[in-house]
Scaffold this motif. Structure first.
Motif, PDB file in Angstrom:
ATOM      1  N   GLU A  24       0.856  -1.116   0.076  1.00  0.00           N
ATOM      2  CA  GLU A  24       0.047   0.012  -0.037  1.00  0.00           C
ATOM      3  C   GLU A  24       1.015   1.176  -0.114  1.00  0.00           C
ATOM      4  N   LYS A  25       0.600   2.116  -0.890  1.00  0.00           N
ATOM      5  CA  LYS A  25       1.270   3.207  -1.289  1.00  0.00           C
ATOM      6  C   LYS A  25       2.770   3.083  -1.322  1.00  0.00           C
ATOM      7  N   GLN A  26       3.427   2.064  -1.636  1.00  0.00           N
ATOM      8  CA  GLN A  26       4.879   1.809  -1.997  1.00  0.00           C
ATOM      9  C   GLN A  26       5.435   2.675  -2.815  1.00  0.00           C
ATOM     10  N   ARG A  27       4.605   3.018  -3.969  1.00  0.00           N
ATOM     11  CA  ARG A  27       5.399   3.833  -4.903  1.00  0.00           C
ATOM     12  C   ARG A  27       5.758   5.257  -4.299  1.00  0.00           C
ATOM     13  N   GLU A  28       4.632   5.555  -3.458  1.00  0.00           N
ATOM     14  CA  GLU A  28       4.765   7.069  -2.873  1.00  0.00           C
ATOM     15  C   GLU A  28       6.093   6.922  -1.879  1.00  0.00           C
ATOM     16  N   GLU A  29       6.271   5.850  -1.287  1.00  0.00           N
ATOM     17  CA  GLU A  29       7.280   5.890  -0.211  1.00  0.00           C
ATOM     18  C   GLU A  29       8.681   5.774  -0.879  1.00  0.00           C
ATOM     19  N   PHE A  30       8.809   5.121  -2.082  1.00  0.00           N
ATOM     20  CA  PHE A  30       9.752   5.037  -2.742  1.00  0.00           C
ATOM     21  C   PHE A  30      10.127   6.561  -3.106  1.00  0.00           C
ATOM     22  N   GLY A  31       9.266   7.208  -3.436  1.00  0.00           N
ATOM     23  CA  GLY A  31       9.585   8.680  -4.059  1.00  0.00           C
ATOM     24  C   GLY A  31      10.076   9.659  -2.621  1.00  0.00           C
ATOM     25  N   LEU A  32       9.382   9.378  -1.583  1.00  0.00           N
ATOM     26  CA  LEU A  32       9.739  10.080  -0.210  1.00  0.00           C
ATOM     27  C   LEU A  32      11.105   9.757   0.119  1.00  0.00           C
ATOM     28  N   LEU A  33      11.381   8.481  -0.294  1.00  0.00           N
ATOM     29  CA  LEU A  33      12.885   7.859   0.277  1.00  0.00           C
ATOM     30  C   LEU A  33      13.941   8.593  -0.881  1.00  0.00           C
ATOM     31  N   SER A  34      13.571   8.612  -1.983  1.00  0.00           N
ATOM     32  CA  SER A  34      14.554   9.333  -2.710  1.00  0.00           C
ATOM     33  C   SER A  34      14.771  10.807  -2.555  1.00  0.00           C
ATOM     34  N   GLY A  35      13.678  11.422  -2.104  1.00  0.00           N
ATOM     35  CA  GLY A  35      13.691  12.829  -1.613  1.00  0.00           C
ATOM     36  C   GLY A  35      14.751  12.977  -0.380  1.00  0.00           C
ATOM     37  N   ARG A  36      14.484  12.091   0.697  1.00  0.00           N
ATOM     38  CA  ARG A  36      15.178  12.223   1.798  1.00  0.00           C
ATOM     39  C   ARG A  36      16.771  11.851   1.752  1.00  0.00           C
ATOM     40  N   VAL A  37      17.025  10.882   1.074  1.00  0.00           N
ATOM     41  CA  VAL A  37      18.447  10.478   0.819  1.00  0.00           C
ATOM     42  C   VAL A  37      18.953  11.485   0.201  1.00  0.00           C
ATOM     43  N   GLY A  38      18.338  12.264  -0.878  1.00  0.00           N
ATOM     44  CA  GLY A  38      19.026  13.177  -1.752  1.00  0.00           C
ATOM     45  C   GLY A  38      19.248  14.398  -0.799  1.00  0.00           C
ATOM     46  N   ILE A  39      18.494  14.736  -0.101  1.00  0.00           N
ATOM     47  CA  ILE A  39      18.524  15.945   0.851  1.00  0.00           C
ATOM     48  C   ILE A  39      19.817  15.553   1.801  1.00  0.00           C
ATOM     49  N   ILE A  40      20.065  14.494   2.331  1.00  0.00           N
ATOM     50  CA  ILE A  40      21.061  14.347   3.520  1.00  0.00           C
ATOM     51  C   ILE A  40      22.493  14.288   2.675  1.00  0.00           C
ATOM     52  N   CYS A  41      22.557  13.604   1.590  1.00  0.00           N
ATOM     53  CA  CYS A  41      23.609  13.553   0.672  1.00  0.00           C
ATOM     54  C   CYS A  41      24.039  14.984   0.074  1.00  0.00           C
ATOM     55  N   ASN A  42      23.248  15.416  -0.392  1.00  0.00           N
ATOM     56  CA  ASN A  42      23.566  16.742  -0.963  1.00  0.00           C
ATOM     57  C   ASN A  42      23.885  17.868   0.085  1.00  0.00           C
ATOM     58  N   LEU A  43      23.198  17.909   1.232  1.00  0.00           N
ATOM     59  CA  LEU A  43      23.855  18.867   2.033  1.00  0.00           C
ATOM     60  C   LEU A  43      25.063  18.802   2.603  1.00  0.00           C
ATOM     61  N   LEU A  44      25.311  17.284   2.779  1.00  0.00           N
ATOM     62  CA  LEU A  44      26.582  17.049   3.301  1.00  0.00           C
ATOM     63  C   LEU A  44      27.996  17.217   2.144  1.00  0.00           C
ATOM     64  N   LEU A  45      27.563  17.105   1.118  1.00  0.00           N
ATOM     65  CA  LEU A  45      28.366  17.334   0.022  1.00  0.00           C
ATOM     66  C   LEU A  45      28.495  19.084  -0.239  1.00  0.00           C
ATOM     67  N   SER A  46      27.258  19.640  -0.082  1.00  0.00           N
ATOM     68  CA  SER A  46      27.637  21.138  -0.208  1.00  0.00           C
ATOM     69  C   SER A  46      28.492  21.635   0.989  1.00  0.00           C
ATOM     70  N   ALA A  47      28.399  21.253   2.202  1.00  0.00           N
ATOM     71  CA  ALA A  47      29.137  21.679   3.301  1.00  0.00           C
ATOM     72  C   ALA A  47      30.585  21.422   2.788  1.00  0.00           C
ATOM     73  N   VAL A  48      30.845  20.120   2.683  1.00  0.00           N
ATOM     74  CA  VAL A  48      32.353  19.970   2.221  1.00  0.00           C
ATOM     75  C   VAL A  48      33.100  20.621   1.131  1.00  0.00           C
ATOM     76  N   LYS A  49      32.317  20.888   0.083  1.00  0.00           N
ATOM     77  CA  LYS A  49      32.766  21.637  -0.913  1.00  0.00           C
ATOM     78  C   LYS A  49      32.736  23.044  -0.778  1.00  0.00           C
ATOM     79  N   PHE A  50      31.983  23.635   0.093  1.00  0.00           N
ATOM     80  CA  PHE A  50      32.026  25.099   0.280  1.00  0.00           C
ATOM     81  C   PHE A  50      33.332  25.261   1.058  1.00  0.00           C
TER      82      PHE A  50
END
Length: 385
Positions: free
Chosen positions: A15-41
């Motif tokens: 049930e709503k598995q497809r929606e959960e995958f979409g949320l997972l993609s967004g959350r993982v992306g936020i974490i990884c991109n914030l870490l990379l941004s801090a390092v690169k700055f």
């Protein structure tokens, strides 16, 4: 890691598995991109490399884009309501469109800064530590691209495909940044940093064009896949009463939400109630098997009219000689005031450049010469599949 995260979502149920995958993609992306941004700055400030700082801004933008992905996924998962009777599935396309626009903004800003850097170059401080950090960021982005490609394979969510391509763009941008740090820092070519930044901006721009075209195609309406159309047609003609199918149209309103219509040819002398039962059965089967709400129109066809069959055969020959890429359906023969009136729908390919009036006039001229006893009534159209 990829398999672990996917299995966590799958264990929660279908049930709503497809929606959960979409949320997972967004959350993982936020974490990884914030870490990379801090390092690169940090790396950009310490080295003075514009390309590194620009890459950090890109990661920060990516994090905000991931938030848009989450919002789009939430909206797309909302049930139907009075204002949106076909659901909210196209919200996925809108959020994916925002992702593609962010790519253009990033390419513009990077290009502008690169031009300034070329005009007024600055020395880039080189350090092996910085090189290692940038190399690690490439590995992270490669994993993000792979992760979202796996999610896209499961969900067919265009947001994941856009994020996947954006992650691959980041890999190229960071790799170019790495080259700029090494060349500018070790060889003293101050202009090289700006040139690399400009090249990356151009690359990102054209990549954004590719993503944008696909998303706009989905918003404007794309033809269904050949496999889907064949499956629909096979279900309709599975009953011997159905002689053929044409004018199949499928409207997509998001993932697994589609409305369709088709014309089914049936013998003209068949009982109307029997035809209705067969059509109803086909509509139900398509809904149960494919999840598509379809409305099937019936076209009565004379099956024991030799004169009609003769003129239909002659029409097949004439159309084939006129243009072998043309086809026709809904052929009718009516005798009126001593003339045999032939009417049919002529289907032309999209790439054919001739105008409708030219086609009609050309065919009428042929019929007047070869079959002067006939009169033509042609409706020129194109296929929707």
């Amino acid at each position: 890691m990829t398999k672990l995260l996917i299995n966590i979502v799958k264990r929660r149920g279908a049930e709503k598995q497809r929606e959960e995958f979409g949320l997972l993609s967004g959350r993982v992306g936020i974490i990884c991109n914030l870490l990379l941004s801090a390092v690169k700055f940090t790396v950009g400030v310490l080295t003075g490399a514009l390309s590194v700082t620009a890459d950090a801004v890109n990661n920060l933008t990516d994090a905000s884009v991931n938030i848009v992905t989450i919002i789009g996924t939430r909206l797309a998962g909302k049930p139907v309501d009075k204002e949106h009777p076909f659901g909210h599935g196209r919200a996925e396309y809108i959020s994916a469109l925002i992702v593609s626009f962010s790519v253009f903004v990033m390419s513009f800003e990077l290009g502008k800064s690169a031009v300034i850097k070329i005009i007024r170059p600055e020395r880039v401080r080189y350090s092996a530590v910085y090189v290692v950090i940038l190399a690690l960021s490439i590995c992270v982005k490669l994993w993000m691209a792979y992760f979202n490609s796996r999610l896209y394979a499961i969900t067919e969510n265009l947001n994941m495909k856009a994020v996947m391509r954006d992650s691959l763009n980041d890999c190229v941008a960071t790799l170019a940044t790495l080259a700029a740090v090494i060349v500018s820092g070790r060889l003293g070519l101050l202009w090289f940093d700006g040139v690399i930044g400009l090249a990356v901006a151009v690359f990102v721009f054209f990549s954004g064009v590719s993503v944008l075209k696909e998303i706009i195609g989905a918003l404007l309406g794309k033809p269904p896949s050949k496999e889907l159309t064949e499956e629909i047609e096979n279900i309709i003609i599975s009953n011997d009463l159905i002689l053929g199918v044409h004018d199949l149209i499928v409207h997509n309103y998001g993932h697994e939400t589609a409305i369709a219509s088709a014309h089914a040819e049936v013998p003209a002398d068949t009982d109307l109630v029997t035809v209705h039962e067969v059509i109803d059965s086909a509509e139900r089967e398509i809904m149960e098997k494919l999840g598509i709400n379809i409305c099937i129109h019936t076209d009565p066809v004379e099956t024991d009219n030799d004169l009609r069959d003769r003129y239909k055969t002659l029409t097949e020959i004439i159309i084939s000689e006129y243009n072998p890429d043309f086809s026709f359906h809904d052929f009718r023969l009516v005798e009126k005031q001593g003339k045999k009136v032939l009417s049919f729908d002529l289907v032309t390919p999209f790439e054919y450049e001739g105008r409708e009036e030219e086609i009609k006039n050309g065919l009428c001229e042929i019929y007047n010469k070869q079959l002067p006893e006939t009169e033509l009534k042609i409706n020129v159209e194109h296929s929707y599949i």
